[in-house]
Design a protein around this motif. Sequence first.
Motif, PDB file in Angstrom:
ATOM      1  N   ALA A  53      42.165  35.588  47.773  1.00  0.00           N
ATOM      2  CA  ALA A  53      42.119  34.980  46.434  1.00  0.00           C
ATOM      3  C   ALA A  53      41.828  36.032  45.365  1.00  0.00           C
ATOM      4  O   ALA A  53      42.393  35.981  44.259  1.00  0.00           O
ATOM      5  CB  ALA A  53      41.062  33.881  46.387  1.00  0.00           C
ATOM      6  N   ILE A  54      40.947  36.976  45.680  1.00  0.00           N
ATOM      7  CA  ILE A  54      40.628  38.047  44.729  1.00  0.00           C
ATOM      8  C   ILE A  54      41.839  38.943  44.529  1.00  0.00           C
ATOM      9  O   ILE A  54      42.107  39.410  43.411  1.00  0.00           O
ATOM     10  CB  ILE A  54      39.414  38.851  45.213  1.00  0.00           C
ATOM     11  N   HIS A  55      42.591  39.188  45.595  1.00  0.00           N
ATOM     12  CA  HIS A  55      43.810  39.982  45.454  1.00  0.00           C
ATOM     13  C   HIS A  55      44.762  39.316  44.468  1.00  0.00           C
ATOM     14  O   HIS A  55      45.360  39.989  43.620  1.00  0.00           O
ATOM     15  CB  HIS A  55      44.492  40.125  46.821  1.00  0.00           C
ATOM     16  N   GLY A  56      44.900  38.003  44.576  1.00  0.00           N
ATOM     17  CA  GLY A  56      45.764  37.276  43.645  1.00  0.00           C
ATOM     18  C   GLY A  56      45.267  37.377  42.213  1.00  0.00           C
ATOM     19  O   GLY A  56      46.077  37.548  41.282  1.00  0.00           O
ATOM     20  N   ASP A  57      43.946  37.287  42.027  1.00  0.00           N
ATOM     21  CA  ASP A  57      43.388  37.400  40.676  1.00  0.00           C
ATOM     22  C   ASP A  57      43.623  38.790  40.101  1.00  0.00           C
ATOM     23  O   ASP A  57      43.956  38.940  38.916  1.00  0.00           O
ATOM     24  CB  ASP A  57      41.888  37.092  40.702  1.00  0.00           C
ATOM     25  N   LEU A  58      43.449  39.820  40.924  1.00  0.00           N
ATOM     26  CA  LEU A  58      43.663  41.193  40.459  1.00  0.00           C
ATOM     27  C   LEU A  58      45.128  41.432  40.115  1.00  0.00           C
ATOM     28  O   LEU A  58      45.438  42.110  39.130  1.00  0.00           O
ATOM     29  CB  LEU A  58      43.201  42.186  41.526  1.00  0.00           C
ATOM     30  N   VAL A  59      46.019  40.880  40.912  1.00  0.00           N
ATOM     31  CA  VAL A  59      47.451  41.019  40.618  1.00  0.00           C
ATOM     32  C   VAL A  59      47.791  40.323  39.305  1.00  0.00           C
ATOM     33  O   VAL A  59      48.531  40.874  38.470  1.00  0.00           O
ATOM     34  CB  VAL A  59      48.296  40.433  41.775  1.00  0.00           C
TER      35      VAL A  59
END
Length: 250
Positions: A53-59
């Motif tokens: 989920a954090i990867h998606g937010d960073l992207v």
Amino acid sequence: MSRASMLAARLLLLALALGLWEALPRLGWVDDEILPPFSAVFVTALQLLQRPAIHGDLVTTGLQLGAALIISVPTGVLLGILLAENKRLAQVCEPLLYFLFSVPKSIFLPLFILTLGISFWQKVAFGCFSTILIVLMSATAAVRSVREEHVLTARSYGATRAQITRHVYLPSMLPVLLEALRLAVIFSTTAVVLAEMYASRSGIGQQIASWGESFMMRQLFAGVLIVSVTAIVINEFIRWIENRCSHWRS
């Protein structure tokens, strides 16, 4: 000061700052519920980076930041060149530009939300608005710093305005523009994250705001650490390119 000495001084300052951050809560001088130790924040940041989920937010944040820079930097450069070449236009526009530059951009954020909602492009638009003025003013100053004899020589050989811009202005302006790009990254990152914190469904800024509202201080500081380290890495990469092009100043 040599480059090695400068690097050593920066690393020493960073170590002192992180050591102080670690010591204050450990020694009980600051409540660790308010300011967790750096080691705990660092571990939390590593744990967060393992979450999809954090990867998606960073992207999401990275795409918004990239779009804002792709739009604002070339636009600011072209407007800066136009303003520097037209003295009458500069006399008319510069007072308004200086006024807008001096006003905190955050007060305009509700206007962007009312106009564009909380969509992807609302963050991009606010990032552009917060960034384009610093690029425009830097480009204007860079054009005015170009040696007049270079421009006159190009004109005497029949160079068009586009050729002068490409072969005279841009090479001479490149070091200044790279410095402006570093500032643009800082301004745009701040604007995009702020817009996400204010009203958003995704993005690292929205997560940071959520952690702050829930008083999850380790996650809050870990999110800020992730954003800060990312911005520093981008900034230093641009600085490296800037140093490689520094001979163009002469």
